[in-house]
Design a protein around this motif. Structure first.
Motif, PDB file in Angstrom:
ATOM      1  N   THR A 125      69.126 -21.840  40.445  1.00 39.44           N
ATOM      2  CA  THR A 125      69.060 -23.046  39.614  1.00 39.44           C
ATOM      3  C   THR A 125      69.514 -24.303  40.356  1.00 39.44           C
ATOM      4  OG1 THR A 125      71.256 -22.494  38.730  1.00 39.44           O
ATOM      5  CG2 THR A 125      69.340 -21.794  37.431  1.00 39.44           C
ATOM      6  N   ARG A 126      69.951 -24.162  41.630  1.00 39.26           N
ATOM      7  CA  ARG A 126      70.421 -25.337  42.383  1.00 39.26           C
ATOM      8  C   ARG A 126      69.271 -26.321  42.555  1.00 39.26           C
ATOM      9  NH1 ARG A 126      72.704 -23.087  46.708  1.00 39.26           N
ATOM     10  NH2 ARG A 126      70.887 -23.314  48.024  1.00 39.26           N
ATOM     11  N   ARG A 127      69.550 -27.599  42.392  1.00 37.16           N
ATOM     12  CA  ARG A 127      68.526 -28.646  42.432  1.00 37.16           C
ATOM     13  C   ARG A 127      68.238 -29.173  43.834  1.00 37.16           C
ATOM     14  NH1 ARG A 127      70.050 -27.265  37.793  1.00 37.16           N
ATOM     15  NH2 ARG A 127      69.536 -28.402  35.910  1.00 37.16           N
ATOM     16  N   ASP A 128      69.185 -28.998  44.763  1.00 40.70           N
ATOM     17  CA  ASP A 128      69.015 -29.591  46.082  1.00 40.70           C
ATOM     18  C   ASP A 128      69.623 -28.676  47.145  1.00 40.70           C
ATOM     19  OD1 ASP A 128      71.570 -30.099  45.065  1.00 40.70           O
ATOM     20  OD2 ASP A 128      71.318 -32.257  45.068  1.00 40.70           O
ATOM     21  N   ARG A 147      73.136 -20.846  29.461  1.00 40.09           N
ATOM     22  CA  ARG A 147      72.475 -22.043  29.994  1.00 40.09           C
ATOM     23  C   ARG A 147      71.822 -22.788  28.841  1.00 40.09           C
ATOM     24  NH1 ARG A 147      67.728 -22.540  34.512  1.00 40.09           N
ATOM     25  NH2 ARG A 147      67.845 -24.778  34.640  1.00 40.09           N
ATOM     26  N   PRO A 169      72.640 -31.250  31.483  1.00 42.77           N
ATOM     27  CA  PRO A 169      72.219 -31.736  32.803  1.00 42.77           C
ATOM     28  C   PRO A 169      72.927 -30.989  33.922  1.00 42.77           C
ATOM     29  CG  PRO A 169      73.752 -33.275  31.793  1.00 42.77           C
ATOM     30  CD  PRO A 169      73.463 -32.208  30.762  1.00 42.77           C
ATOM     31  N   ALA A 170      72.340 -31.039  35.103  1.00 34.65           N
ATOM     32  CA  ALA A 170      72.949 -30.413  36.272  1.00 34.65           C
ATOM     33  C   ALA A 170      74.313 -31.045  36.529  1.00 34.65           C
ATOM     34  CB  ALA A 170      72.047 -30.587  37.485  1.00 34.65           C
ATOM     35  N   THR A 196      77.615 -31.726  39.243  1.00 36.45           N
ATOM     36  CA  THR A 196      77.793 -32.095  40.641  1.00 36.45           C
ATOM     37  C   THR A 196      78.934 -31.283  41.236  1.00 36.45           C
ATOM     38  OG1 THR A 196      77.035 -34.338  40.162  1.00 36.45           O
ATOM     39  CG2 THR A 196      78.262 -34.020  42.206  1.00 36.45           C
ATOM     40  N   PHE A 219      76.169 -31.253  45.763  1.00 36.07           N
ATOM     41  CA  PHE A 219      74.960 -30.557  45.353  1.00 36.07           C
ATOM     42  C   PHE A 219      74.995 -30.369  43.843  1.00 36.07           C
ATOM     43  CE2 PHE A 219      78.080 -27.425  46.699  1.00 36.07           C
ATOM     44  CZ  PHE A 219      78.046 -26.432  45.728  1.00 36.07           C
ATOM     45  N   HIS A 220      73.846 -30.087  43.267  1.00 35.70           N
ATOM     46  CA  HIS A 220      73.707 -30.091  41.811  1.00 35.70           C
ATOM     47  C   HIS A 220      73.189 -28.755  41.307  1.00 35.70           C
ATOM     48  CE1 HIS A 220      73.578 -34.228  43.259  1.00 35.70           C
ATOM     49  NE2 HIS A 220      74.289 -34.474  42.172  1.00 35.70           N
ATOM     50  N   ASP A 221      73.838 -28.267  40.248  1.00 33.53           N
ATOM     51  CA  ASP A 221      73.448 -26.984  39.671  1.00 33.53           C
ATOM     52  C   ASP A 221      73.997 -26.901  38.255  1.00 33.53           C
ATOM     53  OD1 ASP A 221      72.435 -24.392  39.404  1.00 33.53           O
ATOM     54  OD2 ASP A 221      73.111 -23.788  41.392  1.00 33.53           O
ATOM     55  N   ASP A 222      73.632 -25.828  37.571  1.00 35.68           N
ATOM     56  CA  ASP A 222      74.125 -25.572  36.219  1.00 35.68           C
ATOM     57  C   ASP A 222      75.475 -24.872  36.276  1.00 35.68           C
ATOM     58  OD1 ASP A 222      71.725 -26.574  35.148  1.00 35.68           O
ATOM     59  OD2 ASP A 222      70.769 -24.611  35.313  1.00 35.68           O
TER      60      ASP A 222
END
Length: 195
Positions: free
Chosen positions: A131-134, A13, A18-19, A21, A65-68
């Protein structure tokens, strides 16, 4: 047996990364999928692009959804596990085509898939991705878009093309896929399973 393929996953990581999509789709394969691809090509040639051309033929099962990147194996494992749990109750077909919908602002296939909705709800409940943003947003209206966000004067031609080129009784299989949409709007398939 179900098979997932994972491509291009980086395990480290980076804070400046940035995250990304992501989204989960059910994608058609087989004769119907080929007809839809032809419809996309002919409709683009005759009418120019519309919003459906920005995507591969699909039925959205989640919202974006957004994540690494490091979290991809978490999603793959959770999708695979949910699919294995759902497998004994798998209906045939896993997604039924209810009808073609031809409205002035949307042309597409309306789908029914209670089993698939339950599978994705199980995935959403069980996935561990810190680590998911949403939140994962599950889709209730299952459909496959043929055309939308097109000028109103193209409605009748696009409807005629859909009726001529897409036979909803054509053989179709479905794949469960985890996609990433990159910054240039290219699609990267990180895993797929035959449904």
């Amino acid at each position: 047996m179900y098979h997932a393929s994972i491509e291009g996953v980086r395990q480290e990581r980076h804070p400046d990364n940035p995250a990304r999509t992501f989204i989960v789709y059910a994608c058609p394969v087989g004769e119907l999928a080929a007809q839809i691809e032809r419809y996309y090509a002919v409709s683009r040639e005759l009418c120019g692009p519309n919003a459906a051309h920005d995507y591969i033929p699909h039925c959205s099962l989640t919202g974006f959804f957004h994540d690494d990147l490091v979290a991809i194996p978490d999603y793959v494992e959770a999708l695979d596990s949910a699919l294995q749990r759902a497998r004994p109750a798998r209906p045939n077909p896993v997604l039924g085509i209810e009808r073609v919908e031809l409205r002035e602002d949307f042309h597409g296939l309306l789908l029914g898939g209670t089993w698939l909705k339950a599978l994705i709800a199980d995935f959403a409940r069980t996935v561990r991705a810190p680590t998911r943003r949403d939140a994962l947003r599950l889709k209730d209206w299952l459909h496959l878009s043929l055309a939308y966000a097109f000028p109103s004067e193209q409605d009748s031609l696009l409807a005629k093309l859909a009726q001529e080129l897409v036979d909803i009784t054509a053989p179709v299989g479905w794949e469960l896929r985890l996609y990433e949409r990159d910054a240039q709007s290219a699609w990267i398939c990180h895993a797929r399973w035959q449904l």
